[in-house]
Design a protein around this motif. Structure first.
Motif, mmCIF file in Angstrom:
data_model
loop_
_atom_site.group_PDB
_atom_site.id
_atom_site.type_symbol
_atom_site.label_atom_id
_atom_site.label_comp_id
_atom_site.label_asym_id
_atom_site.label_seq_id
_atom_site.Cartn_x
_atom_site.Cartn_y
_atom_site.Cartn_z
ATOM 1 N N GLY A 11 0.870 -1.079 -0.039
ATOM 2 C CA GLY A 11 0.027 -0.016 -0.048
ATOM 3 C C GLY A 11 0.841 1.138 -0.225
ATOM 4 N N LEU A 12 1.950 1.124 -0.267
ATOM 5 C CA LEU A 12 2.887 2.307 -0.401
ATOM 6 C C LEU A 12 3.097 3.054 -1.696
ATOM 7 C CD1 LEU A 12 5.814 0.896 1.840
ATOM 8 C CD2 LEU A 12 3.747 2.112 2.587
ATOM 9 N N ASN A 109 4.667 2.221 19.208
ATOM 10 C CA ASN A 109 3.316 3.048 19.170
ATOM 11 C C ASN A 109 3.605 4.208 18.779
ATOM 12 O OD1 ASN A 109 1.103 4.484 20.479
ATOM 13 N ND2 ASN A 109 0.597 2.459 20.863
ATOM 14 N N THR A 110 4.783 4.990 19.413
ATOM 15 C CA THR A 110 4.845 6.470 19.133
ATOM 16 C C THR A 110 5.281 6.604 17.469
ATOM 17 O OG1 THR A 110 5.985 8.426 19.889
ATOM 18 C CG2 THR A 110 7.419 6.406 19.703
ATOM 19 N N LEU A 111 6.235 5.601 16.979
ATOM 20 C CA LEU A 111 6.438 5.775 15.491
ATOM 21 C C LEU A 111 5.285 5.777 14.730
ATOM 22 C CD1 LEU A 111 9.854 4.252 15.242
ATOM 23 C CD2 LEU A 111 9.345 6.616 15.440
ATOM 24 N N MET A 112 4.141 4.496 14.954
ATOM 25 C CA MET A 112 3.061 4.214 14.147
ATOM 26 C C MET A 112 2.127 5.192 14.063
ATOM 27 S SD MET A 112 2.649 0.148 14.137
ATOM 28 C CE MET A 112 2.346 0.107 16.044
ATOM 29 N N LEU A 150 -10.519 -0.172 26.308
ATOM 30 C CA LEU A 150 -9.584 -0.342 25.178
ATOM 31 C C LEU A 150 -10.472 -0.443 23.770
ATOM 32 C CD1 LEU A 150 -6.682 -0.336 23.861
ATOM 33 C CD2 LEU A 150 -6.562 -2.778 24.301
ATOM 34 N N GLU A 151 -10.250 0.503 22.858
ATOM 35 C CA GLU A 151 -10.885 0.513 21.579
ATOM 36 C C GLU A 151 -9.575 0.647 20.460
ATOM 37 O OE1 GLU A 151 -14.394 2.867 21.249
ATOM 38 O OE2 GLU A 151 -15.106 1.910 22.812
ATOM 39 N N PRO A 152 -8.870 -0.142 19.886
ATOM 40 C CA PRO A 152 -7.945 -0.205 18.839
ATOM 41 C C PRO A 152 -8.214 0.870 17.861
ATOM 42 C CG PRO A 152 -8.040 -2.291 19.701
ATOM 43 C CD PRO A 152 -9.350 -1.759 20.132
ATOM 44 N N ASN A 153 -7.577 1.777 17.439
ATOM 45 C CA ASN A 153 -7.737 2.871 16.399
ATOM 46 C C ASN A 153 -6.405 3.213 15.779
ATOM 47 O OD1 ASN A 153 -9.163 4.536 14.867
ATOM 48 N ND2 ASN A 153 -8.703 6.129 16.110
ATOM 49 N N PRO A 154 -6.152 2.296 14.772
ATOM 50 C CA PRO A 154 -4.732 2.892 14.023
ATOM 51 C C PRO A 154 -4.949 4.257 13.439
ATOM 52 C CG PRO A 154 -5.950 1.198 12.539
ATOM 53 C CD PRO A 154 -6.905 1.652 14.040
ATOM 54 N N LYS A 155 -4.030 5.256 13.777
ATOM 55 C CA LYS A 155 -4.151 6.531 13.304
ATOM 56 C C LYS A 155 -3.576 6.459 11.829
ATOM 57 C CE LYS A 155 -5.386 8.428 17.309
ATOM 58 N NZ LYS A 155 -4.993 7.304 18.227
ATOM 59 N N ASN A 156 -2.426 5.610 11.569
ATOM 60 C CA ASN A 156 -1.703 5.435 10.259
ATOM 61 C C ASN A 156 -1.728 4.034 9.822
ATOM 62 O OD1 ASN A 156 -1.042 8.343 10.127
ATOM 63 N ND2 ASN A 156 0.117 7.804 11.821
ATOM 64 N N PRO A 157 -2.986 3.776 9.195
ATOM 65 C CA PRO A 157 -3.102 2.160 8.984
ATOM 66 C C PRO A 157 -2.218 1.551 8.072
ATOM 67 C CG PRO A 157 -4.908 3.213 8.190
ATOM 68 C CD PRO A 157 -4.243 4.139 8.870
ATOM 69 N N VAL A 158 -1.688 2.214 7.092
ATOM 70 C CA VAL A 158 -0.730 1.617 6.086
ATOM 71 C C VAL A 158 0.609 1.335 6.934
ATOM 72 C CG1 VAL A 158 0.592 1.969 3.991
ATOM 73 C CG2 VAL A 158 -1.921 2.661 4.270
ATOM 74 N N ILE A 159 0.994 2.337 7.625
ATOM 75 C CA ILE A 159 2.382 2.389 8.529
ATOM 76 C C ILE A 159 2.143 1.161 9.468
ATOM 77 C CG2 ILE A 159 3.933 3.513 10.145
ATOM 78 C CD1 ILE A 159 3.231 5.983 8.550
ATOM 79 N N ALA A 160 0.977 1.063 10.386
ATOM 80 C CA ALA A 160 0.774 -0.104 11.220
ATOM 81 C C ALA A 160 0.811 -1.380 10.691
ATOM 82 C CB ALA A 160 -0.562 0.370 11.881
ATOM 83 N N TYR A 168 7.693 -5.624 13.688
ATOM 84 C CA TYR A 168 8.267 -4.333 14.785
ATOM 85 C C TYR A 168 6.864 -3.992 15.456
ATOM 86 C CZ TYR A 168 12.548 -3.146 12.210
ATOM 87 O OH TYR A 168 13.592 -3.154 11.678
ATOM 88 N N ALA A 169 5.866 -4.824 15.291
ATOM 89 C CA ALA A 169 4.381 -4.517 16.106
ATOM 90 C C ALA A 169 3.486 -5.815 15.908
ATOM 91 C CB ALA A 169 3.834 -3.335 15.652
#
Length: 357
Positions: A11-12, A109-112, A150-160, A168-169
């Motif tokens: 997806g990049l 977490n802080t990078l993704m 807890l409700e997981p919510n990816p801020k940057n889904p492609v990076i995650a 790495y995660a």
């Protein structure tokens, strides 16, 4: 796959639906781009790694990292390894690094999940009694995050997704659970997650705490030669003193806690007597002596009839919010509280039924 096919599958690489132009997206640049390319598209992007144990106004060690996320991940992991103790921990028969696991979860977490368009500089800070990461975020809610909420919510889904695919995660939401689990083993306390425009993860640090040692003292399994052979000599020392005999440890609260609160008159003798059963449960779970003293003080303030919550604990102990939350979590974990209704949200009472009075 060749490189281009690999990037497309991740997806990049794609097409802009408004212009029809094809090319690499922001996620590709942040993950794998060269430093000058990153500077062009995200000029304020940086992660400031600091150690503030002695010089708390400035720093003892510092690295300002502005490279791509893959290289940033490795550099931040090494920074954490260099400045944090790697305590012994045996998971079944495998020696596991709690330090590396905790730093990995915080860094990934802080990078993704950061907001790359923000000018706020992300930080990874190691202090004497805690370490934390903080970064700009697109918040969907405000306040503390607990395991129950807890409700997981990816801020940057492609990076995650890319981080998960290269190891790495882990799966979404597992990082929070892992930090709760391993922070308790590493420092004896719970981490704190604060959601907002600035997202923050705080992990308490306690260089004197060791889960392996704490467990051995609580259970009496220290491997003391005198205990194994039954020959308690002057050379090996009294087994109850050297191994932290479990019955002495958990059965005599006033003796083993060395309760400073009682000695100074802040805790009544009646409270100390009635607290013994709570002490046994807390000690068996490996709760630190400091936190047991704090819980004893809370019990003296609340008694068995008065409902109380995190804000009350914070006021009574004159401590931070995250410390009060940690004390509440220790009591819940030991199952010495029950939730009550009709007094507002998050109110509890001590379970008096555990006392044989």
């Amino acid at each position: 796959m060749n490189d281009e096919e690999l990037l497309k599958s991740a997806g990049l690489y794609g097409r802009d639906i408004t212009t029809g132009a094809e090319g690499y997206n922001l996620a590709a640049i942040m993950l794998l781009g060269k430093d000058d390319t990153i500077l062009n598209v995200a000029p304020t992007y940086a992660t400031d790694a600091l150690v503030r144990k002695i010089n708390v106004d400035r720093y003892d060690d510092r690295e300002v990292i502005k490279t791509n996320l893959i290289d940033s991940y490795n550099m931040l992991i090494e920074f954490g390894k260099k400045n944090l103790p790697d305590k012994f921990f045996l998971d079944d028969t495998i020696n596991k690094s709690l330090r590396n696991t905790i730093v990995r979860e915080m860094v990934s977490n802080t990078l993704m999940h950061r907001e790359f368009s923000s000018s706020y500089t992300a930080k990874f800070v190691i202090e004497k009694d805690k370490m934390y990461v903080e970064n700009a975020s697109r918040a969907t809610r405000q306040g503390n995050i607990t395991l129950e909420e807890l409700e997981p919510n990816p801020k940057n889904p492609v990076i995650a997704n890319f981080f998960r695919n290269i190891g790495y995660a882990d799966q979404l939401g597992s990082g929070v659970r892992n930090l709760f689990k391993y922070s308790r083993l590493y420092s004896g306390e719970d981490p704190e997650f604060i959601e907002g425009d600035i997202f923050k993860i705080i992990v308490p640090l306690n260089e004197k705490y060791s889960f392996d040692y704490q467990e051995s003292v609580t259970t009496g399994k220290t491997g003391n030669a005198s205990e194994k052979t039954g020959n308690v000599s002057e050379e090996t020392g009294n087994a109850s003193e050297k191994t932290g005999n479990a019955s002495e440890k958990t059965g005599n609260a006033s003796e083993k806690t060395g309760n400073a609160l009682e000695e100074t008159g802040n805790i009544s003798k009646e409270t100390a007597r009635r607290f013994k059963m709570y002490y046994e449960k807390l000690a068996n779970l490996g709760v630190t002596e400091k936190n047991i003293d704090n819980i004893n003080f809370v019990y003296d303030k609340a008694g068995s009839d008065n409902p109380f919550g995190q804000s009350d604990v914070q006021k009574w102990l004159n401590c931070s919010k995250w410390k009060a939350t940690n004390v509440m979590n220790e009591m819940k974990k030991a199952e010495i509280l029950y939730k009550v209704k009709g007094y507002g949200p998050g109110k509890y009472k001590f379970i008096e039924e555990i006392h044989p009075f």
